[in-house]
Design a protein around this motif. Structure first.
Motif, PDB file in Angstrom:
ATOM      1  N   HIS A   1       0.952  -1.272  -0.152  1.00  8.82           N
ATOM      2  CA  HIS A   1       0.009  -0.153  -0.123  1.00  8.82           C
ATOM      3  C   HIS A   1       0.990   1.155   0.057  1.00  8.82           C
ATOM      4  O   HIS A   1       1.557   1.257   0.966  1.00  8.82           O
ATOM      5  CB  HIS A   1      -0.892   0.058   1.418  1.00  8.82           C
ATOM      6  N   TYR A   2       0.505   2.142  -0.875  1.00  6.15           N
ATOM      7  CA  TYR A   2       1.653   3.399  -0.917  1.00  6.15           C
ATOM      8  C   TYR A   2       0.920   4.492  -0.234  1.00  6.15           C
ATOM      9  O   TYR A   2      -0.278   4.844  -0.557  1.00  6.15           O
ATOM     10  CB  TYR A   2       1.977   3.675  -2.499  1.00  6.15           C
ATOM     11  N   HIS A   3       1.841   5.025   0.520  1.00  6.68           N
ATOM     12  CA  HIS A   3       1.173   6.242   1.185  1.00  6.68           C
ATOM     13  C   HIS A   3       2.224   7.490   0.662  1.00  6.68           C
ATOM     14  O   HIS A   3       3.499   7.275   0.641  1.00  6.68           O
ATOM     15  CB  HIS A   3       1.329   6.356   2.807  1.00  6.68           C
ATOM     16  N   GLU A   4       1.726   8.662   0.419  1.00  4.13           N
ATOM     17  CA  GLU A   4       2.368   9.827  -0.197  1.00  4.13           C
ATOM     18  C   GLU A   4       3.649  10.338   0.906  1.00  4.13           C
ATOM     19  O   GLU A   4       3.295  10.482   2.333  1.00  4.13           O
ATOM     20  CB  GLU A   4       1.426  11.102  -0.374  1.00  4.13           C
ATOM     21  N   PRO A   5       4.729  10.397   0.473  1.00  2.00           N
ATOM     22  CA  PRO A   5       5.811  11.073   1.419  1.00  2.00           C
ATOM     23  C   PRO A   5       5.526  12.381   1.800  1.00  2.00           C
ATOM     24  O   PRO A   5       4.796  13.054   1.070  1.00  2.00           O
ATOM     25  CB  PRO A   5       7.173  10.774   0.508  1.00  2.00           C
ATOM     26  N   PRO A   6       6.073  12.919   2.813  1.00  2.00           N
ATOM     27  CA  PRO A   6       5.913  14.164   3.329  1.00  2.00           C
ATOM     28  C   PRO A   6       6.241  15.152   2.410  1.00  2.00           C
ATOM     29  O   PRO A   6       7.145  15.009   1.447  1.00  2.00           O
ATOM     30  CB  PRO A   6       6.549  14.402   4.425  1.00  2.00           C
ATOM     31  N   LYS A   7       6.066  16.310   2.378  1.00  2.00           N
ATOM     32  CA  LYS A   7       6.718  17.296   1.637  1.00  2.00           C
ATOM     33  C   LYS A   7       8.141  17.862   2.326  1.00  2.00           C
ATOM     34  O   LYS A   7       8.367  18.071   3.544  1.00  2.00           O
ATOM     35  CB  LYS A   7       5.750  18.800   1.720  1.00  2.00           C
ATOM     36  N   PRO A   8       9.435  17.616   1.509  1.00  6.51           N
ATOM     37  CA  PRO A   8      10.382  17.734   1.943  1.00  6.51           C
ATOM     38  C   PRO A   8      10.746  19.087   2.620  1.00  6.51           C
ATOM     39  O   PRO A   8      10.447  20.138   2.090  1.00  6.51           O
ATOM     40  CB  PRO A   8      11.312  17.581   0.644  1.00  6.51           C
ATOM     41  N   LYS A   9      11.264  19.025   3.620  1.00  7.27           N
ATOM     42  CA  LYS A   9      11.855  20.122   4.557  1.00  7.27           C
ATOM     43  C   LYS A   9      13.139  20.230   4.673  1.00  7.27           C
ATOM     44  O   LYS A   9      13.607  19.232   5.373  1.00  7.27           O
ATOM     45  CB  LYS A   9      10.970  20.156   5.899  1.00  7.27           C
ATOM     46  N   SER A  10      13.588  21.324   4.265  1.00  4.91           N
ATOM     47  CA  SER A  10      15.154  21.488   4.255  1.00  4.91           C
ATOM     48  C   SER A  10      15.586  21.441   5.755  1.00  4.91           C
ATOM     49  O   SER A  10      16.617  20.906   5.961  1.00  4.91           O
ATOM     50  CB  SER A  10      15.313  22.991   3.785  1.00  4.91           C
ATOM     51  N   SER A  11      15.225  22.001   6.543  1.00  5.60           N
ATOM     52  CA  SER A  11      15.751  22.033   8.097  1.00  5.60           C
ATOM     53  C   SER A  11      15.602  20.542   8.441  1.00  5.60           C
ATOM     54  O   SER A  11      16.693  20.113   9.196  1.00  5.60           O
ATOM     55  CB  SER A  11      14.951  22.854   8.965  1.00  5.60           C
ATOM     56  N   ALA A  12      14.699  19.825   8.438  1.00 10.69           N
ATOM     57  CA  ALA A  12      14.709  18.257   8.857  1.00 10.69           C
ATOM     58  C   ALA A  12      15.325  17.540   8.063  1.00 10.69           C
ATOM     59  O   ALA A  12      16.148  16.597   8.723  1.00 10.69           O
ATOM     60  CB  ALA A  12      13.127  17.843   8.610  1.00 10.69           C
ATOM     61  N   ILE A  13      15.752  17.806   6.888  1.00 12.39           N
ATOM     62  CA  ILE A  13      16.702  17.109   6.167  1.00 12.39           C
ATOM     63  C   ILE A  13      18.120  17.094   6.543  1.00 12.39           C
ATOM     64  O   ILE A  13      19.125  16.514   6.774  1.00 12.39           O
ATOM     65  CB  ILE A  13      16.708  17.248   4.608  1.00 12.39           C
ATOM     66  N   GLN A  14      18.491  18.600   6.940  1.00 14.76           N
ATOM     67  CA  GLN A  14      19.807  18.921   7.345  1.00 14.76           C
ATOM     68  C   GLN A  14      20.141  18.218   8.825  1.00 14.76           C
ATOM     69  O   GLN A  14      21.141  17.733   8.937  1.00 14.76           O
ATOM     70  CB  GLN A  14      19.967  20.415   7.229  1.00 14.76           C
ATOM     71  N   GLU A  15      19.028  18.200   9.573  1.00 10.02           N
ATOM     72  CA  GLU A  15      19.426  17.625  11.061  1.00 10.02           C
ATOM     73  C   GLU A  15      19.344  16.246  10.757  1.00 10.02           C
ATOM     74  O   GLU A  15      20.450  15.461  11.560  1.00 10.02           O
ATOM     75  CB  GLU A  15      18.311  17.958  11.801  1.00 10.02           C
ATOM     76  N   LEU A  16      18.571  15.513  10.080  1.00  7.41           N
ATOM     77  CA  LEU A  16      18.898  14.253   9.802  1.00  7.41           C
ATOM     78  C   LEU A  16      20.230  13.988   9.183  1.00  7.41           C
ATOM     79  O   LEU A  16      20.755  12.818   9.505  1.00  7.41           O
ATOM     80  CB  LEU A  16      17.797  13.827   8.671  1.00  7.41           C
ATOM     81  N   LEU A  17      20.691  14.598   8.372  1.00  7.95           N
ATOM     82  CA  LEU A  17      22.021  14.346   7.538  1.00  7.95           C
ATOM     83  C   LEU A  17      23.116  14.483   8.758  1.00  7.95           C
ATOM     84  O   LEU A  17      24.080  13.614   8.513  1.00  7.95           O
ATOM     85  CB  LEU A  17      22.393  15.214   6.483  1.00  7.95           C
ATOM     86  N   PHE A  18      23.114  15.491   9.552  1.00 10.72           N
ATOM     87  CA  PHE A  18      23.993  15.472  10.573  1.00 10.72           C
ATOM     88  C   PHE A  18      24.098  14.310  11.593  1.00 10.72           C
ATOM     89  O   PHE A  18      24.874  13.864  11.819  1.00 10.72           O
ATOM     90  CB  PHE A  18      23.462  16.873  11.549  1.00 10.72           C
ATOM     91  N   ASN A  19      22.848  13.578  11.897  1.00  9.06           N
ATOM     92  CA  ASN A  19      22.932  12.593  12.499  1.00  9.06           C
ATOM     93  C   ASN A  19      23.323  11.224  12.147  1.00  9.06           C
ATOM     94  O   ASN A  19      23.932  10.679  12.667  1.00  9.06           O
ATOM     95  CB  ASN A  19      21.428  12.295  13.119  1.00  9.06           C
ATOM     96  N   ILE A  20      23.076  11.272  10.665  1.00 10.36           N
ATOM     97  CA  ILE A  20      23.803  10.154   9.971  1.00 10.36           C
ATOM     98  C   ILE A  20      24.976  10.225   9.834  1.00 10.36           C
ATOM     99  O   ILE A  20      25.906   9.223  10.089  1.00 10.36           O
ATOM    100  CB  ILE A  20      22.993  10.093   8.344  1.00 10.36           C
ATOM    101  N   ILE A  21      25.612  11.410   9.493  1.00  7.69           N
ATOM    102  CA  ILE A  21      27.306  11.888   9.659  1.00  7.69           C
ATOM    103  C   ILE A  21      27.811  11.361  10.921  1.00  7.69           C
ATOM    104  O   ILE A  21      28.831  10.550  10.842  1.00  7.69           O
ATOM    105  CB  ILE A  21      27.282  13.286   9.065  1.00  7.69           C
TER     106      ILE A  21
END
Length: 191
Positions: free
Chosen positions: A27-47
Motif C-alpha cells: 500500500h503506497y502512502h504519499e511521502p511528506p513535503k520535503p523540509k530543508s531543516s529536517a533534512i539537514q538535521e537528519l544528515l547531521f545525525n547520519i554523518i
C-alpha cells in the motif's frame, strides 16, 4: 508503503506501514513535503553515526542511464508513484550536502552514502522485494537514530529519511544499475 491484510501494521511515522512478516501486500502512502531543516538535521545525525563506524565502499563503473530506467529495472513502485516528490527531496538533500561540505571538514557526502549503502547491503541479501527493502532500510535507519538521539531527534527528521535513501539510490550506491540499452530494449510495466 507496505501493509498486510491480516495482521497488525507498524507505522514508523513517515507514511510507510508494514507488518513484520515477509509476505505483505503493498500500500503506497504519499511521502511528506520535503523540509530543508529536517533534512539537514537528519544528515547531521547520519554523518555522526557514520563517522563512528568508518565504512568504505568500492569504486564502481559510472555508466549513464536515466533514474526512471533504474527505478523500472529494480521494480521500485514507491519511487515511480511519487517520483516528482522524491526528486524535490533529492534536490534539497543535494543542496544541504553541498552546504555541509563547505562548512565542515571531511567527506560529508561519502559518509552519508556509506552509511545508507552499508545498511542496504546488510538487508539486500535477505531476499526482500524492492519496496519492502526500502521500507526496512528506512525503519532500520530511523530505529538507530531514535536509539542514539532519543531527546534530540524529532519526527520531522524521521519523516525525511526516505529522501536521503532516494539520494543514495540516485547516486548509484544502492540497488542495481540497469544494463546498457535497458530503456530501449526492455518493456517493463510497474503497474
Amino acid at each position: 508503503m507496505l501493509a498486510p491484510n491480516n495482521s497488525k501494521n507498524q507505522n514508523i511515522g513517515d507514511g510507510l506501514q508494514v507488518n513484520a512478516g515477509r509476505d505483505a501486500e503493498v500500500h503506497y502512502h504519499e511521502p511528506p513535503k520535503p523540509k530543508s531543516s529536517a533534512i539537514q538535521e537528519l544528515l547531521f545525525n547520519i554523518i555522526d553515526i557514520e563517522k563512528k563506524e568508518s565504512a568504505s565502499l568500492k569504486d564502481d563503473d559510472y555508466r549513464t542511464y536515466s533514474i526512471e530506467d533504474k527505478i523500472k529495472f529494480n521494480s521500485i513502485k514507491i519511487y515511480k508513484k511519487f517520483l516528482d516528490k522524491y526528486k524535490d527531496g533529492y534536490e534539497i538533500v543535494e543542496t544541504r550536502l553541498q552546504d555541509l561540505e563547505l562548512n565542515y571538514t571531511g567527506d560529508i557526502r561519502q559518509l552519508v552514502i556509506n552509511y545508507v549503502a552499508k545498511k542496504y547491503r546488510l538487508l539486500s541479501c535477505q531476499g526482500y522485494e524492492p519496496d519492502k527493502l526500502i521500507y526496512l532500510l528506512d525503519k532500520e535507519i530511523s530505529d538507530e537514530l531514535k536509539e542514539l538521539y532519543k531527546t534530540e531527534l524529532n519526527l520531522d527528521e524521521i519523516e525525511h529519511i526516505d529522501f536521503v535513501i532516494f539520494h543514495v539510490f540516485v547516486k548509484c550506491e544502492i540497488f542495481d544499475k540497469p544494463p546498457l540499452g535497458f530503456g530501449k530494449q526492455w518493456d517493463v510495466n510497474l503497474e
